[in-house]
Design an enzyme around this catalytic site. Structure first.
Site, PDB file in Angstrom:
ATOM      1  N   GLU A  59       4.217  -2.974  12.766  1.00  0.00           N
ATOM      2  CA  GLU A  59       3.206  -1.936  12.482  1.00  0.00           C
ATOM      3  C   GLU A  59       2.071  -2.678  11.782  1.00  0.00           C
ATOM      4  O   GLU A  59       2.172  -3.021  10.614  1.00  0.00           O
ATOM      5  CB  GLU A  59       3.874  -0.873  11.609  1.00  0.00           C
ATOM      6  CG  GLU A  59       3.200   0.451  11.675  1.00  0.00           C
ATOM      7  CD  GLU A  59       2.272   0.621  10.509  1.00  0.00           C
ATOM      8  OE1 GLU A  59       1.096   0.235  10.686  1.00  0.00           O
ATOM      9  OE2 GLU A  59       2.709   1.101   9.460  1.00  0.00           O
TER      10      GLU A  59
ATOM     11  N   GLU B 291       7.780   4.328  14.604  1.00  0.00           N
ATOM     12  CA  GLU B 291       8.564   4.693  13.412  1.00  0.00           C
ATOM     13  C   GLU B 291       8.462   6.203  13.217  1.00  0.00           C
ATOM     14  O   GLU B 291       7.407   6.794  13.446  1.00  0.00           O
ATOM     15  CB  GLU B 291       8.015   3.958  12.190  1.00  0.00           C
ATOM     16  CG  GLU B 291       8.194   2.444  12.326  1.00  0.00           C
ATOM     17  CD  GLU B 291       7.878   1.672  11.056  1.00  0.00           C
ATOM     18  OE1 GLU B 291       6.987   2.093  10.302  1.00  0.00           O
ATOM     19  OE2 GLU B 291       8.534   0.642  10.831  1.00  0.00           O
TER      20      GLU B 291
ATOM     21  N   ASN C 106       0.808  -1.227   0.000  1.00  0.00           N
ATOM     22  CA  ASN C 106       0.000   0.000   0.000  1.00  0.00           C
ATOM     23  C   ASN C 106       0.841   1.277   0.000  1.00  0.00           C
ATOM     24  O   ASN C 106       0.391   2.320  -0.462  1.00  0.00           O
ATOM     25  CB  ASN C 106      -1.034  -0.009   1.136  1.00  0.00           C
ATOM     26  CG  ASN C 106      -0.416  -0.036   2.509  1.00  0.00           C
ATOM     27  OD1 ASN C 106       0.755  -0.358   2.664  1.00  0.00           O
ATOM     28  ND2 ASN C 106      -1.193   0.290   3.525  1.00  0.00           N
TER      29      ASN C 106
ATOM     30  N   CYS D  58      -3.493   1.485   6.899  1.00  0.00           N
ATOM     31  CA  CYS D  58      -3.884   0.943   8.203  1.00  0.00           C
ATOM     32  C   CYS D  58      -4.315   2.045   9.169  1.00  0.00           C
ATOM     33  O   CYS D  58      -4.849   1.748  10.229  1.00  0.00           O
ATOM     34  CB  CYS D  58      -2.789   0.067   8.787  1.00  0.00           C
ATOM     35  SG  CYS D  58      -1.199   0.820   8.706  1.00  0.00           S
TER      36      CYS D  58
END
Ligand code: SIN
Length: 484
Positions: free
Chosen positions: A255, A463, A156, A289
């Site tokens: 993640e 992150e 994505n 997400c």
């Protein structure tokens, strides 16, 4: 692809130890908007992945011995090259992934911003001194690179998810092996070409592309020379990978999936909330997400909000991302369309009402109409599952506590959003939401300066930001004795 300014950015081979490796077989990279073949890419597997780990291990000593300032120069070169080639990188990204060109350009800038950020942040890896319990001792803390980092990244964000991990790893003094998603290898390989041009030494940044997700994943999660494993993807796959990493006790950051609530309270600026919801829901055709998964609107303003939201979504142009004005591109594959269609149909069976869309799109096999559903309850399939598509369920609520409870009633805890003006409410809700990230009167929260990550089953580690380096560093405690 023939419209690239620099054709050297289009690569077909894995990048290992500073050179391009062909394999015996190939796999096809296909444009999800048209189904057309873009290019055949050499199909790396277990052997190439092991070779990449070996190269990263060999390169580690020299790379970690450089000063942070030396590494920063090379990272800065890489950032500059990515921005110089933003148009080409965006075109490659749109062709293999589908998102509209303007969004793809945004992703290149977003990905590059992590490289710029960590180039600087690497210079600020400070140690510590701690008062010792006795006068003859001194306690000193230093931070050192973890070692070889392996990553698996999703389709994505074919550029930014690699950049976000690799930039932090390289800035910390680690070396890196990345396996991008099989559907989107080209953006990763273009990044490797630019890393080479930037002067990043062979073996420091390796990209292996191939179809054998299981075999390559096993090497990356179990190889004894890999010190840290980082993954972006679904919670289900993340759990398997964590279990594989357990065999050699790797440092892990994950993640994973989300089920973001977007709450609109009755004191909110409704127009601002509509804009925030549009951007947070329909970015990348709903395939992120952190995309809004459930909109909760307080009863008194539900009609006003819904009318404005539906009117705006009805204007979206759907089509091939390279066409001017397209806002909603294709989904990544036909089975993704089937999945969202099923969520909609099952929710309608359970009582949801379709206000807009609710069907596949005539634009092509991989397209789904932007959809808005009302009369949704929190237990319907479209609210209980991560949608990953252009579908918005709208749920109404009456009280603050009721909506906090509904928002938290999920195993996920990545992003959440709410719109309100009352300062007391803002603090209560921000503190009450069990999420790693909360957008308050803001629908777009991702940037290099901020810590991106989730709680609960949405993952671990952060992150971006000053915290993003910690995952790539070990703390070492030096106890100096005999000093009296
Ligand atoms: C993701 O969907 O995994 C990342 C989205 C972002 O960085 O905003």
């Amino acid at each position: 692809m023939n419209k690239l300014n620099d054709n050297q950015l289009l690569k077909q081979y894995s990048y290992i130890n500073g050179s391009w490796h062909s394999s015996e077989t190939e796999f096809a990279v296909v444009n999800p908007a048209t189904g057309e073949l873009l290019i055949n890419v050499s199909n790396a597997g277990v052997i190439e992945t092991e070779l990449a780990v070996k190269s990263a291990k060999s390169a580690l000593k020299a790379w970690s011995s450089k000063s942070a300032a030396e590494r920063a120069v090379l990272l800065r070169n890489w950032f500059n090259l990515m921005m110089e080639h933003q148009d080409d990188l965006a075109r490659i990204l749109t062709l293999e992934q589908g998102k509209p060109l303007a969004e793809a350009k945004g992703e290149i800038a977003y990905g590059a911003s992590f490289i710029e950020w960590f180039a600087e942040e690497g210079k600020r890896v400070y140690g510590d001194t701690i008062p010792a319990p006795s006068g003859d001792k001194r306690i000193v803390i230093i931070k050192q690179p973890v070692g070889v980092v392996a990553s698996i990244t999703p389709w994505n964000f074919p550029n930014a998810m690699i950049a976000r991990k690799a930039a932090a790893a390289l800035a910390a003094g680690c070396t890196f092996v990345g396996r991008p998603a099989t559907q989107t290898p080209l953006s990763a390989l273009a990044m490797a070409e630019l890393a080479e041009r930037a002067g990043i030494p062979g073996g420091v940044f390796n990209i292996v592309v191939g179809e054998d997700a299981k075999g390559m994943g096993k090497v990356l999660t179990e190889h004894p020379d890999v010190a840290k494993f980082t993954f972006t993807g679904s919670t289900a796959v993340g759990k398997q990978l964590i279990a594989q990493c357990a065999t050699s006790v790797k440092k892990v950051s994950m993640e994973l999936g989300g089920n973001a609530p977007f709450i609109v309270f009755d004191d909110a600026d409704i127009d601002a909330a509509v804009q925030g919801a549009l951007v947070s829901k329909y970015r990348n055709a709903g395939q992120t997400c952190v995309c809004t998964n459930r909109i909760f609107v307080q009863k008194d303003i539900a009609q006003a909000f819904t009318d404005k939201f539906v009117a705006a979504v009805a204007q979206f142009k759907i089509g091939n991302g390279v066409e001017e004005g397209v806002v909603i591109g294709p989904m990544i594959a036909k089975n993704a369309v089937d999945d969202v269609d099923k969520l909609v149909l099952d929710s309608v069976k359970a009582g949801a009402k379709v206000l807009l869309g609710g069907v596949r799109s005539p634009a092509g096999d991989n397209f789904y109409q932007p959809t808005v559903l009302t009369q949704v309850t929190n237990d319907m399939p479209v609210a209980a599952n991560e949608i990953f598509g252009p579908i918005t369920p709208i749920i109404t609520f009456e009280t603050e506590q009721e909506v906090i409870d509904m928002a938290n009633a999920t195993e996920y805890g990545l992003a959440s959003y709410f719109y309100a003006r009352d300062i007391g409410r803002i603090w209560r809700v921000a503190e009450g939401l069990e999420y790693g990230m909360v957008g308050i009167n803001e629908g777009l929260i991702s940037n290099a300066a901020a810590p991106f990550g989730g709680v609960k089953q949405s993952g671990s580690g952060r992150e971006g930001s000053k915290y993003g380096l910690d995952d790539y560093l070990e703390i070492k405690y030096l106890c100096m004795g005999g000093l009296s």
